[in-house]
Enzyme design. Structure first.
Site, PDB file in Angstrom:
ATOM      1  N   VAL A 174      -7.856  -1.140  -2.499  1.00  0.00           N
ATOM      2  CA  VAL A 174      -7.330  -1.534  -3.806  1.00  0.00           C
ATOM      3  C   VAL A 174      -7.217  -3.051  -3.942  1.00  0.00           C
ATOM      4  O   VAL A 174      -7.053  -3.757  -2.955  1.00  0.00           O
ATOM      5  CB  VAL A 174      -5.934  -0.930  -4.035  1.00  0.00           C
ATOM      6  N   ASN A 219     -15.407  -6.083   4.192  1.00  0.00           N
ATOM      7  CA  ASN A 219     -14.813  -7.420   4.156  1.00  0.00           C
ATOM      8  C   ASN A 219     -15.597  -8.424   4.996  1.00  0.00           C
ATOM      9  O   ASN A 219     -15.667  -9.600   4.653  1.00  0.00           O
ATOM     10  CB  ASN A 219     -13.346  -7.352   4.593  1.00  0.00           C
ATOM     11  N   CYS A 226      -7.066 -10.000   3.972  1.00  0.00           N
ATOM     12  CA  CYS A 226      -8.113  -9.016   4.290  1.00  0.00           C
ATOM     13  C   CYS A 226      -9.393  -9.690   4.773  1.00  0.00           C
ATOM     14  O   CYS A 226      -9.768  -9.559   5.930  1.00  0.00           O
ATOM     15  CB  CYS A 226      -8.412  -8.151   3.073  1.00  0.00           C
ATOM     16  N   ILE A 236       0.831  -1.208   0.000  1.00  0.00           N
ATOM     17  CA  ILE A 236       0.000   0.000   0.000  1.00  0.00           C
ATOM     18  C   ILE A 236       0.865   1.257   0.000  1.00  0.00           C
ATOM     19  O   ILE A 236       0.671   2.167  -0.806  1.00  0.00           O
ATOM     20  CB  ILE A 236      -0.938  -0.009   1.241  1.00  0.00           C
ATOM     21  N   LYS A 243     -14.498   0.054   6.261  1.00  0.00           N
ATOM     22  CA  LYS A 243     -13.507  -0.898   5.738  1.00  0.00           C
ATOM     23  C   LYS A 243     -13.784  -2.307   6.279  1.00  0.00           C
ATOM     24  O   LYS A 243     -13.792  -3.289   5.529  1.00  0.00           O
ATOM     25  CB  LYS A 243     -12.097  -0.434   6.137  1.00  0.00           C
ATOM     26  N   THR A 281      -1.029  -4.569   9.944  1.00  0.00           N
ATOM     27  CA  THR A 281      -1.862  -4.815  11.128  1.00  0.00           C
ATOM     28  C   THR A 281      -2.291  -6.289  11.095  1.00  0.00           C
ATOM     29  O   THR A 281      -3.463  -6.594  10.859  1.00  0.00           O
ATOM     30  CB  THR A 281      -3.102  -3.889  11.127  1.00  0.00           C
ATOM     31  N   TYR A 299      -4.666 -17.823  -2.730  1.00  0.00           N
ATOM     32  CA  TYR A 299      -5.902 -17.688  -1.955  1.00  0.00           C
ATOM     33  C   TYR A 299      -7.103 -17.357  -2.840  1.00  0.00           C
ATOM     34  O   TYR A 299      -8.246 -17.450  -2.414  1.00  0.00           O
ATOM     35  CB  TYR A 299      -5.735 -16.665  -0.826  1.00  0.00           C
ATOM     36  N   LYS A 300      -6.816 -16.975  -4.110  1.00  0.00           N
ATOM     37  CA  LYS A 300      -7.924 -16.761  -5.055  1.00  0.00           C
ATOM     38  C   LYS A 300      -7.397 -16.882  -6.485  1.00  0.00           C
ATOM     39  O   LYS A 300      -6.176 -16.939  -6.680  1.00  0.00           O
ATOM     40  CB  LYS A 300      -8.619 -15.429  -4.799  1.00  0.00           C
TER      41      LYS A 300
HETATM   42  N1  LIG Z   1      -2.077  -5.150   0.517  1.00  0.00           N
HETATM   43  C1  LIG Z   1      -3.353  -4.892   0.294  1.00  0.00           C
HETATM   44  O1  LIG Z   1      -3.899  -5.246  -0.742  1.00  0.00           O
HETATM   45  C2  LIG Z   1      -4.171  -4.138   1.309  1.00  0.00           C
HETATM   46  C3  LIG Z   1      -5.469  -3.730   0.946  1.00  0.00           C
HETATM   47  C4  LIG Z   1      -6.198  -2.994   1.858  1.00  0.00           C
HETATM   48  C5  LIG Z   1      -5.668  -2.686   3.095  1.00  0.00           C
HETATM   49  N2  LIG Z   1      -4.411  -3.102   3.436  1.00  0.00           N
HETATM   50  C6  LIG Z   1      -3.893  -2.725   4.757  1.00  0.00           C
HETATM   51  O2  LIG Z   1      -2.840  -1.786   4.596  1.00  0.00           O
HETATM   52  C7  LIG Z   1      -1.877  -1.943   5.639  1.00  0.00           C
HETATM   53  C8  LIG Z   1      -0.503  -2.155   5.034  1.00  0.00           C
HETATM   54  O3  LIG Z   1      -0.540  -3.350   4.269  1.00  0.00           O
HETATM   55  P1  LIG Z   1       0.580  -3.756   3.231  1.00  0.00           P
HETATM   56  O4  LIG Z   1       0.012  -4.865   2.442  1.00  0.00           O
HETATM   57  O5  LIG Z   1       1.092  -2.537   2.540  1.00  0.00           O
HETATM   58  O6  LIG Z   1       1.721  -4.311   4.215  1.00  0.00           O
HETATM   59  P2  LIG Z   1       3.196  -4.741   3.837  1.00  0.00           P
HETATM   60  O7  LIG Z   1       3.593  -5.754   4.813  1.00  0.00           O
HETATM   61  O8  LIG Z   1       3.310  -5.001   2.381  1.00  0.00           O
HETATM   62  O9  LIG Z   1       4.047  -3.393   4.097  1.00  0.00           O
HETATM   63  C9  LIG Z   1       4.131  -2.742   5.305  1.00  0.00           C
HETATM   64  C10 LIG Z   1       5.501  -2.110   5.442  1.00  0.00           C
HETATM   65  O10 LIG Z   1       5.527  -1.365   6.656  1.00  0.00           O
HETATM   66  C11 LIG Z   1       6.839  -1.469   7.219  1.00  0.00           C
HETATM   67  N3  LIG Z   1       6.773  -1.105   8.620  1.00  0.00           N
HETATM   68  C12 LIG Z   1       6.422  -1.839   9.704  1.00  0.00           C
HETATM   69  N4  LIG Z   1       6.449  -1.082  10.814  1.00  0.00           N
HETATM   70  C13 LIG Z   1       6.807   0.165  10.437  1.00  0.00           C
HETATM   71  C14 LIG Z   1       7.001   1.384  11.136  1.00  0.00           C
HETATM   72  N5  LIG Z   1       6.795   1.470  12.444  1.00  0.00           N
HETATM   73  N6  LIG Z   1       7.409   2.465  10.437  1.00  0.00           N
HETATM   74  C15 LIG Z   1       7.628   2.383   9.093  1.00  0.00           C
HETATM   75  N7  LIG Z   1       7.442   1.255   8.378  1.00  0.00           N
HETATM   76  C16 LIG Z   1       7.036   0.157   9.045  1.00  0.00           C
HETATM   77  C17 LIG Z   1       7.224  -2.899   6.946  1.00  0.00           C
HETATM   78  O11 LIG Z   1       8.624  -3.074   6.996  1.00  0.00           O
HETATM   79  C18 LIG Z   1       6.646  -3.110   5.537  1.00  0.00           C
HETATM   80  O12 LIG Z   1       7.594  -2.841   4.539  1.00  0.00           O
HETATM   81  C19 LIG Z   1      -2.364  -3.132   6.474  1.00  0.00           C
HETATM   82  O13 LIG Z   1      -3.118  -2.643   7.558  1.00  0.00           O
HETATM   83  C20 LIG Z   1      -3.266  -3.883   5.513  1.00  0.00           C
HETATM   84  O14 LIG Z   1      -4.248  -4.633   6.192  1.00  0.00           O
HETATM   85  C21 LIG Z   1      -3.648  -3.809   2.552  1.00  0.00           C
END
Ligand SMILES: NC(=O)c1ccc[n+]([C@@H]2O[C@H](COP(=O)([O-])OP(=O)(O)OC[C@H]3O[C@@H](n4cnc5c(N)ncnc54)[C@H](O)[C@@H]3O)[C@@H](O)[C@H]2O)c1
Length: 434
Positions: free
Chosen positions: A164, A219, A269, A14, A215, A85, A325-326
């Site tokens: 997304v 889901n 998710c 993200i 959000k 998270t 997963y899909k």
């Molecule tokens: N990936 C998706 O499709 C998607 C869709 C909707 C919502 N989300 C939500 O978005 C959030 C992020 O998801 P993601 O898929 O990007 O995760 P991700 O694991 O791909 O990336 C998260 C990044 O944050 C970094 N990080 C951890 N702690 C940190 C801190 N204290 N300071 C700075 N960086 C830090 C990690 O090293 C990692 O690179 C989550 O809550 C997820 O549920 C993700």
């Protein structure tokens, strides 16, 4: 409100697309990640995740001179938090003897703490991470108050969830409708001003807790509806009915839209977010809790079906097709297909799994086939776990030449049993008791 410089904390699926998209739209962006490997990779001009179009956007962002990366934040007009998270691996909650999973909010806590020294009057902070209701007000705002500044009066604070679709993140980031929930209407407006830099979809303003709930509701709605489809599959199996036929007929009702059953619910998710409601209000969420239980138990239902079809599983060779997963994605996180494989192995079956979207995946405890041939060549049975296009288009006559197996179990209603029967296969389908 005007934004010349922003700081994005968390450069994953993200954060990185978001940060680089802002940079290509003329905003100075400091991308921050606690993982030094990620920061070094990006500083080299490389990327650490696979997402179509992301490499080009990051390259353009770096080339524009607007995008820098670091392991620590700096002063900015706005701070975006996009950190993980996940569930706590070593903690769970309990209500009336029922165990539920807990969100691990440590990354959000430490990201908010990292912003504190750089927060100034008039700034905007946006939490994007999927979070339990009231996180913005009750976790993030108090941490940021350590700066001596108050959310809503001294600086703006908002929650804006990401919706997304992996595989299409860069397009959807711009085109999807976006929800911005402010701790005050002015905070929501500041958030809307920020995202309108690149968002072309509608921007809906509301309060922070509503945005958090939206959000999770999206889901949870899907999870509960898949759970009922899975229960219908079990009932159809018991009553000698084809659930796919029954759902097709029921969905001709103008106000009914039953989703598809399958081997379970996965990804990071839909199978995760409903727990955020359960942990914050277990006394109010028996339906959500039980839907999670139904979907989590679906891999076992698949194993029972395989057992009924194939008999004793000990020593049987099974080709498992699909681990994602899909359909048509390479993401194996929280995948019910991998759970089915583990459960089949527990019964003594020798499983070889083929995942065309991740042919080199190393999955702990799972023997991965090198290709379809390798999976099929000495199998006693084929179990189809994901509706990948590659699998849907398999010609059963060709498959006949590749395997000694005569039994196929289709958990996703993909193969035409008549066609496959003509090629010498007996196909059992999930949810078909006929
Ligand atoms: N990936 C998706 O499709 C998607 C869709 C909707 C919502 N989300 C939500 O978005 C959030 C992020 O998801 P993601 O898929 O990007 O995760 P991700 O694991 O791909 O990336 C998260 C990044 O944050 C970094 N990080 C951890 N702690 C940190 C801190 N204290 N300071 C700075 N960086 C830090 C990690 O090293 C990692 O690179 C989550 O809550 C997820 O549920 C993700």
């Amino acid at each position: 409100m005007k934004f010349n410089k922003i700081c994005v904390l968390g450069l994953g699926y993200i954060g990185l697309p978001t940060a680089s998209t802002f940079a290509t739209h003329g905003v100075k962006v400091l991308g921050v990640d606690v993982n030094p490997h990620i920061v070094e990779t990006l500083q080299r001009g490389d990327i650490h995740i696979h997402e179509p179009g992301l490499r080009d956007t990051v390259s353009a962002a770096l080339a524009s001179g607007n995008f820098n990366v670091s392991t620590t934040p700096a002063q900015a007009d706005a701070f975006l938090i996009a950190v993980p998270t996940p569930f706590h691996q070593d903690q769970s909650g309990e209500y009336n003897g029922l165990k539920y999973k807990l969100a691990d909010m440590r990354a959000v806590t430490s990201a908010a703490e990292a912003i504190v020294p750089f927060l100034r009057k008039g700034n905007l902070v946006v939490l994007e991470s999927t979070s339990p209701p009231r996180t913005t007000l009750e976790l993030v705002a108090p941490i940021l108050a350590r700066s001596g500044l108050q959310a809503g009066s001294d600086f703006h604070l908002a929650y804006s969830p990401e919706r997304v679709l992996p595989g299409q993140i860069l397009r959807e980031l711009i085109e999807n409708a976006r929800v911005i929930g402010g701790v005050t209407p002015a905070s929501a407006q500041a958030g809307a001003d920020l995202y309108s830099i690149f968002v072309k979809g509608e921007i809906v303003q509301t309060d922070a807790t509503t945005a958090e709930m939206v959000k999770l509701m999206e889901n949870t709605y899907r999870d509960v509806n898949i759970a009922i489809a899975n229960e219908f599959a079990r009932l159809a199996d018991k009553f000698g009915v084809d659930v796919w036929e029954a759902i097709g007929i029921a969905n001709r009702h103008p106000r009914v839209k039953i989703l598809n059953p399958g081997p379970g619910v996965g990804g990071h998710c839909i199978s995760v977010d409903p727990w955020f409601f359960v942990e914050t209000a277990p006394e109010l969420t028996p339906l959500i809790f039980n839907a999670r239980k139904v979907n989590d138990a679906q891999p076992q239902f698949v194993v029972e079906l395989v057992k009924r079809t194939l008999g004793e599983l000990k020593g049987k060779k099974i080709a498992a097709l699909g681990l994602a997963y899909k359909p048509d994605v390479d993401d194996l996180r929280e995948s019910p297909a991998t759970e089915v494989v583990h459960l089949l192995q527990k019964e003594g079956a020798k499983v070889k799994a083929w995942e065309p979207f991740k042919p080199d995946a190393a999955m702990p405890g799972i023997e991965m086939a090198r290709n379809l041939d390798d999976a099929l060549k000495d199998a006693d049975a084929i179990v189809l776990l994901v509706r990948h296009t590659d699998f849907a288009s398999l010609n059963p006559l060709k498959v006949r030449e590749m395997t000694p197996a005569h039994i196929a179990v289709d958990t996703v209603n993909t193969w035409d049993p008549t066609e496959w029967a003509k090629a010498g296969f007996s196909v059992s389908r999930l949810g078909v008791g006929k």
